[in-house]
Scaffold this active site. Structure first.
Site, PDB file in Angstrom:
ATOM      1  N   LYS A 197       0.859  -1.185   0.000  1.00 31.80           N
ATOM      2  CA  LYS A 197       0.000   0.000   0.000  1.00 31.80           C
ATOM      3  C   LYS A 197       0.891   1.228   0.000  1.00 31.80           C
ATOM      4  O   LYS A 197       1.680   1.431   0.922  1.00 31.80           O
ATOM      5  CB  LYS A 197      -0.908  -0.028   1.225  1.00 31.80           C
ATOM      6  N   LYS A 249      -2.017  -1.556  -4.038  1.00 32.06           N
ATOM      7  CA  LYS A 249      -2.921  -0.409  -3.983  1.00 32.06           C
ATOM      8  C   LYS A 249      -2.115   0.865  -4.046  1.00 32.06           C
ATOM      9  O   LYS A 249      -1.162   0.985  -3.268  1.00 32.06           O
ATOM     10  CB  LYS A 249      -3.688  -0.490  -2.665  1.00 32.06           C
TER      11      LYS A 249
HETATM   12  C1  PBG Z   1      -7.582   3.080   5.247  1.00 33.97           C
HETATM   13  C2  PBG Z   1      -7.797   3.059   3.788  1.00 33.97           C
HETATM   14  C3  PBG Z   1      -7.583   4.074   2.834  1.00 33.97           C
HETATM   15  C4  PBG Z   1      -8.035   3.569   1.632  1.00 33.97           C
HETATM   16  C5  PBG Z   1      -8.500   2.288   1.859  1.00 33.97           C
HETATM   17  N1  PBG Z   1      -8.316   1.970   3.202  1.00 33.97           N
HETATM   18  C6  PBG Z   1      -7.085   5.451   2.977  1.00 33.97           C
HETATM   19  C7  PBG Z   1      -5.696   5.743   3.316  1.00 33.97           C
HETATM   20  O1  PBG Z   1      -4.863   4.864   3.533  1.00 33.97           O
HETATM   21  O2  PBG Z   1      -5.418   6.928   3.422  1.00 33.97           O
HETATM   22  C8  PBG Z   1      -8.048   4.294   0.324  1.00 33.97           C
HETATM   23  C9  PBG Z   1      -9.090   3.838  -0.629  1.00 33.97           C
HETATM   24  C10 PBG Z   1      -9.345   4.734  -1.761  1.00 33.97           C
HETATM   25  O3  PBG Z   1      -8.717   5.778  -1.980  1.00 33.97           O
HETATM   26  O4  PBG Z   1     -10.264   4.388  -2.520  1.00 33.97           O
HETATM   27  N2  PBG Z   1      -6.282   2.960   5.677  1.00 33.97           N
END
Ligand code: PBG
Length: 324
Positions: A197, A249
């Site tokens: 991520k 992601k």
């Molecule tokens: C929570 C989370 C996030 C997203 C999914 N789970 C936000 C982040 O990490 O700031 C982002 C999903 C999206 O942008 O569609 N940690």
């Protein structure tokens, strides 16, 4: 000129629609898609999210209705995000058996037992500061946060979640969650780890959607977008910790990472087409610059081609309704 030139005539295999269909290498179906949903407590009506046209915050009290509609459209799996009105500095509502996270999972499972409910397992929607864990000094404390993640995962499992998806990017989070689940009778519950991520600006619209604005950034726990090798280390480590599914992601800007992980691991691989990717397509289509349906097909197809088995996408409902 001699008949032999050109020697390669690749166009022979593109000559008709039937030929193209016969030879198409990849496709996407609703069976591959997970639909992320936002559920807000103490809300009366569906609230449109302006930065994500077509996406709404679902009032907790109308979740049954929304879930029935989602299931009826043919969606097979949702990922739940809570929009909390009970935030504190640790995000404790997320492991309260009567808190929003537990209630929305129960309600969704009651409304459509056949619909898979995947619980996003993080704290940013439940902490007053918006970070993904407990702050000690000026940093998110890793080991304290994974203890809390383990508690959250057990509460989600008890509420009926079908899969746990840890997204906070803490080291050791998969091990902590796996052992807590196993120790509480949930040895059969899979973990889909947000293993790679990135600290991405493509999450912009999500922060508004999930009501989790934060001061500062997440660069001390999410990955540097300029790094690819590090994503392989993250994936190896989550696999060794017992993750059942890995994830990359965002999706489209990281197709190279997806491909590399696909070649390296035998685990199923998910890709999350995030809020900013969705918004770019929606707004460009609204401006008349692109054909939305064709671009959605192409983007999801490219994510599959790069190596994803499953895709988390806000376009899931559109695909369920219109076909791929
Ligand atoms: C929570 C989370 C996030 C997203 C999914 N789970 C936000 C982040 O990490 O700031 C982002 C999903 C999206 O942008 O569609 N940690």
């Amino acid at each position: 000129m001699a008949n032999s030139f050109p020697t390669m005539r690749l166009r022979r295999l593109r000559c008709s629609q039937v030929m193209r269909d016969l030879l198409q290498e990849h496709t996407v179906s609703v069976n591959d898609l997970i639909y992320p949903i936002f559920v807000e407590e103490e809300l009366d009506d569906f609230a449109p999210i302006e930065s994500m046209p077509g996406i709404f915050r679902i009032p907790e009290r109308k979740l049954d209705m929304a879930i029935k509609e989602i299931a009826a459209a043919g969606i097979k799996a949702v990922m739940t995000f809570g929009v909390s009105h009970h935030k504190d500095d640790t995000g404790s509502d997320a492991w309260n058996p009567n808190g929003l996270l537990a209630r929305m999972i129960k309600r969704a499972k009651d409304a459509a037992p056949e619909l898979m409910v995947i619980s996003d397992t993080c704290f940013c929607e439940y902490t007053s500061h918006g970070h993904c864990g407990v702050i000690h000094g000026n940093d998110v404390h890793n080991d304290h946060t994974i203890e809390n993640l383990a508690k959250q995962a057990v509460v989600a499992a008890e509420a009926g979640a079908d899969m746990i998806a840890p997204s906070s990017m803490m080291d050791g989070q998969v091990t902590a969650i796996r052992s807590a689940l196993d120790g509480n009778g949930f040895g059969g519950l899979p973990i889909m780890a947000y293993s790679s991520k990135f600290a991405s600006a493509f999450y912009g619209p999500f922060r508004v959607a999930a009501g989790c604005d934060l001061d500062g950034d997440r660069k001390a726990y999410q990955m540097n977008p300029m790094n690819g090798r590090e994503a392989l280390r993250e994936s190896d480590s989550d696999e060794a910790e017992g993750a059942d599914i890995l994830m990359v992601k965002p999706a489209m800007p990281y197709l190279d990472v997806l491909t590399q992980i696909r070649q390296r691991s035998l685990l199923p691989l998910a890709a999350y087409q995030v809020s900013g990717e969705y918004a770019m397509i929606k707004f460009a289509a609204q401006a008349g610059a692109i054909d939305e349906h064709r671009v959605v097909r192409e983007s999801l197809g490219a994510i599959k081609r790069a190596g994803a088995d499953l895709i988390l996408t806000y376009f899931a409902m559109d695909i369920a309704r219109q076909g791929f």
